[in-house]
Design a protein around this motif. Structure first.
Motif, short mmCIF file in Angstrom:
data_model
loop_
_atom_site.label_atom_id
_atom_site.label_comp_id
_atom_site.label_asym_id
_atom_site.label_seq_id
_atom_site.Cartn_x
_atom_site.Cartn_y
_atom_site.Cartn_z
N GLN A 221 0.85 -1.20 0.00
CA GLN A 221 0.00 0.00 0.00
C GLN A 221 0.88 1.23 0.00
O GLN A 221 1.70 1.41 0.90
CB GLN A 221 -0.90 0.04 1.24
CG GLN A 221 -1.82 1.27 1.19
CD GLN A 221 -2.65 1.45 2.44
OE1 GLN A 221 -2.13 1.40 3.54
NE2 GLN A 221 -3.93 1.66 2.25
N GLY A 224 4.86 5.71 -3.03
CA GLY A 224 5.66 6.93 -2.95
C GLY A 224 7.13 6.60 -2.78
O GLY A 224 7.61 5.58 -3.29
N ASP A 246 -2.13 3.65 -4.43
CA ASP A 246 -1.76 5.00 -4.01
C ASP A 246 -3.02 5.63 -3.43
O ASP A 246 -4.01 4.93 -3.18
CB ASP A 246 -1.12 5.80 -5.15
CG ASP A 246 -2.02 5.92 -6.37
OD1 ASP A 246 -3.25 6.06 -6.18
OD2 ASP A 246 -1.51 5.87 -7.50
P1 NAD Z 1 5.16 9.75 -0.15
O1 NAD Z 1 4.40 11.01 0.01
O2 NAD Z 1 6.35 9.70 -1.03
O3 NAD Z 1 4.18 8.57 -0.63
C1 NAD Z 1 3.02 8.23 0.07
C2 NAD Z 1 2.24 7.24 -0.78
O4 NAD Z 1 1.07 6.88 -0.05
C3 NAD Z 1 1.77 7.80 -2.11
O5 NAD Z 1 1.73 6.77 -3.08
C4 NAD Z 1 0.35 8.26 -1.79
O6 NAD Z 1 -0.49 8.32 -2.95
C5 NAD Z 1 -0.08 7.16 -0.83
N1 NAD Z 1 -1.15 7.61 0.05
C6 NAD Z 1 -1.30 8.82 0.64
N2 NAD Z 1 -2.44 8.86 1.33
C7 NAD Z 1 -3.01 7.64 1.19
C8 NAD Z 1 -4.23 7.07 1.64
N3 NAD Z 1 -5.09 7.79 2.39
N4 NAD Z 1 -4.50 5.78 1.32
C9 NAD Z 1 -3.64 5.08 0.58
N5 NAD Z 1 -2.49 5.56 0.08
C10 NAD Z 1 -2.20 6.84 0.38
O7 NAD Z 1 5.53 9.30 1.36
P2 NAD Z 1 6.70 8.33 1.81
O8 NAD Z 1 7.89 9.16 2.09
O9 NAD Z 1 6.77 7.16 0.90
O10 NAD Z 1 6.15 7.88 3.23
C11 NAD Z 1 5.25 6.78 3.40
C12 NAD Z 1 5.32 6.31 4.84
O11 NAD Z 1 6.67 5.93 5.15
C13 NAD Z 1 4.96 7.36 5.89
O12 NAD Z 1 4.37 6.71 7.00
C14 NAD Z 1 6.30 7.94 6.30
O13 NAD Z 1 6.26 8.53 7.58
C15 NAD Z 1 7.14 6.68 6.27
N6 NAD Z 1 8.59 6.89 6.13
C16 NAD Z 1 9.12 7.66 5.15
C17 NAD Z 1 10.51 7.80 5.06
C18 NAD Z 1 11.16 8.63 3.99
O14 NAD Z 1 12.39 8.81 4.07
N7 NAD Z 1 10.45 9.09 2.99
C19 NAD Z 1 11.33 7.15 5.98
C20 NAD Z 1 10.76 6.35 6.96
C21 NAD Z 1 9.38 6.23 7.03
#
Ligand code: NAD
Length: 419
Positions: A221, A224, A246
């Motif tokens: 799921q 991103g 997404d």
């Molecule tokens: P991102 O913004 O790059 O991607 C988020 C993804 O989730 C996108 O595909 C978006 O369309 C989807 N999304 C958003 N809202 C949604 C919903 N309501 N239902 C289903 N899908 C949904 O974010 P990311 O950086 O990939 O972060 C994702 C998770 O990983 C978060 O919990 C973040 O805190 C965690 N995280 C990120 C990093 C980092 O370095 N980017 C590191 C550790 C943890």
């Protein structure tokens, strides 16, 4: 029309504290230390006036929470999302404290966020908002104090603007943020690191659980920064990724998704929906698919008391932060579904941030192989320590991970004379 994300439930911070309290009991911490480790050290809320493209002024709300800095400068991402609120930032800051301790890097835990919808804002508006936010929290951040990074809704461009805004006041300071573009002092391998780190942990767990990576059916799921890299790397390793989603919804290809074609499609469509040959499903249907590995890599609380009984995955890999509520976590435990916890699985991002910060301090550049190999060592090392405790004490991966990190933070807090 994209539905607005529901905020992390009002008790999200208490939910993390619930996990923490189990660790406190396990290592028999005294009451004062328990209180110290639960509460954020410092919280800042700022109002951010921004001139929008049509000329009107919009005032956004921003946050920076510094949860615990016993082991080093506060470290944590900045989230741009309509559902950002103080509870959510506080909960995520606390998770960073335990994550950095678990992978044993010299940082504490912090987090930031701005309540906004970045998808509806122009580049100019985002640039102005980011500068306002940076100058508004300027007095509490610093290379040895608090180092922001990207999170949901922010990216390397956001970090470039933050670095520039900070540099206008303090001079050239690349180490003030991590997750920057490589040309501005970012680290090669940082972008893929959260996903790559998750896969390193998964690979170890797959072996220990007696499962096979080749042909394993995987559901992810979120497509991103974290989810898309997990899909890409698992695909290269021979897993059968059958469903991804997404914010607009999910796709299912029972025979397995052609990953290269999905990336080509996504580049144009900017969504996975409509991928040729796939069935469209909802995000809640996706969570309930039978599979070997369910990888929530988007938002929090997606496995909760409403759907916990319906989960059919063999293993859950928490790539997102806090994707499973404590009630649902108990249900997984009762059902015998192992859960690899967020503070272990997605720590790769902050580990690579640590490499980036180190390179910035020394004005030196590492090669990608070095970043990936050092990342692998740290992730596998952290997994091994957790697994040893799981086997020895017969507890869950989450309980072991929290117990280890709480003990480390408590020890250092004591040494420094916090208590
Ligand atoms: P991102 O913004 O790059 O991607 C988020 C993804 O989730 C996108 O595909 C978006 O369309 C989807 N999304 C958003 N809202 C949604 C919903 N309501 N239902 C289903 N899908 C949904 O974010 P990311 O950086 O990939 O972060 C994702 C998770 O990983 C978060 O919990 C973040 O805190 C965690 N995280 C990120 C990093 C980092 O370095 N980017 C590191 C550790 C943890």
């Amino acid at each position: 029309m994209i539905p607005a994300r529901k905020p992390l439930r009002a008790n999200s911070f208490e939910e993390i504290n619930l996990f923490l309290n189990r660790a406190f009991d396990r290592i028999e911490l005294d009451d004062g230390m328990r209180e110290l480790l639960q509460r954020p050290w410092r919280e800042l809320t700022v109002s951010l006036p921004v001139r929008m493209d049509d000329g009107h002024i919009e005032v956004f709300t921003g946050y920076r929470v510094q949860h615990n800095g016993a082991r080093g400068p506060y470290k944590g991402g900045v989230r741009y999302d309509l559902a950002v609120n103080q509870h959510e930032v506080r909960a995520l800051a606390s998770l960073m404290t335990w994550k950095t301790a678990l992978v044993d890097i010299p940082f504490g835990g912090g987090k930031g966020g701005v309540e906004c919808n970045p998808r509806d804002m122009s580049e100019g508006e985002l640039n102005r908002l980011t500068r306002r936010y940076t100058t508004s929290i300027d007095h509490i951040i610093g290379v040895n104090r608090d180092i922001p990074a990207p999170d949901m809704g922010t990216n390397s461009q956001t970090m470039a603007w933050m670095m520039d805004a900070y540099g206008l006041i303090h001079g050239y300071t690349p180490g003030i943020v991590t997750g920057k573009p490589v040309d501005l002092g970012g680290s090669v391998g940082r972008e893929s690191a959260p996903g790559r780190g998750a896969v390193y942990v998964m690979t170890e767990a797959i072996r220990d659980l007696g499962l096979s990576i080749i042909g394993a059916q995987v559901v992810v799921q979120g497509f991103g920064q974290v989810g898309s890299w997990i899909v890409r790397i698992l695909g290269e390793m021979g897993c059968n990724v059958i469903a991804v989603s997404d914010i607009k919804g999910g796709i299912l290809v029972e025979s397995g998704i052609d990953i290269n074609r999905l990336f080509e499609y996504y580049r144009e469509a900017k969504t996975v929906i409509g991928f040729p040959g796939s069935d469209t499903i909802t995000n809640s249907e996706l969570i309930q698919l039978p599979c070997d590995f369910l990888v929530p890599a988007a938002i929090e609380s997606v496995v909760n008391s409403d759907n916990a009984d319906l989960i059919k995955a063999r293993v859950i890999v928490e790539a997102a932060n806090h994707p499973i509520t404590p009630e649902a976590d108990d249900v997984m435990n009762d059902k015998g579904i192992p859960v690899l916890p967020d503070i272990l699985v997605n720590a790769g991002g902050v580990v690579a941030s640590y490499f980036e910060w180190t390179q910035n301090l020394y004005q030196h550049k590492w090669e990608e192989e070095r970043v990936n190999e050092e990342l692998r060592k740290i992730m596998v090392g952290a997994y091994d320590v957790v697994k040893e405790m799981v086997d020895r004490d017969g507890i869950t991966y989450r309980d072991a991970a929290f117990a280890i990190s709480v003990k480390r933070v408590a020890n250092v807090a004591k040494m420094r004379g916090f208590i």
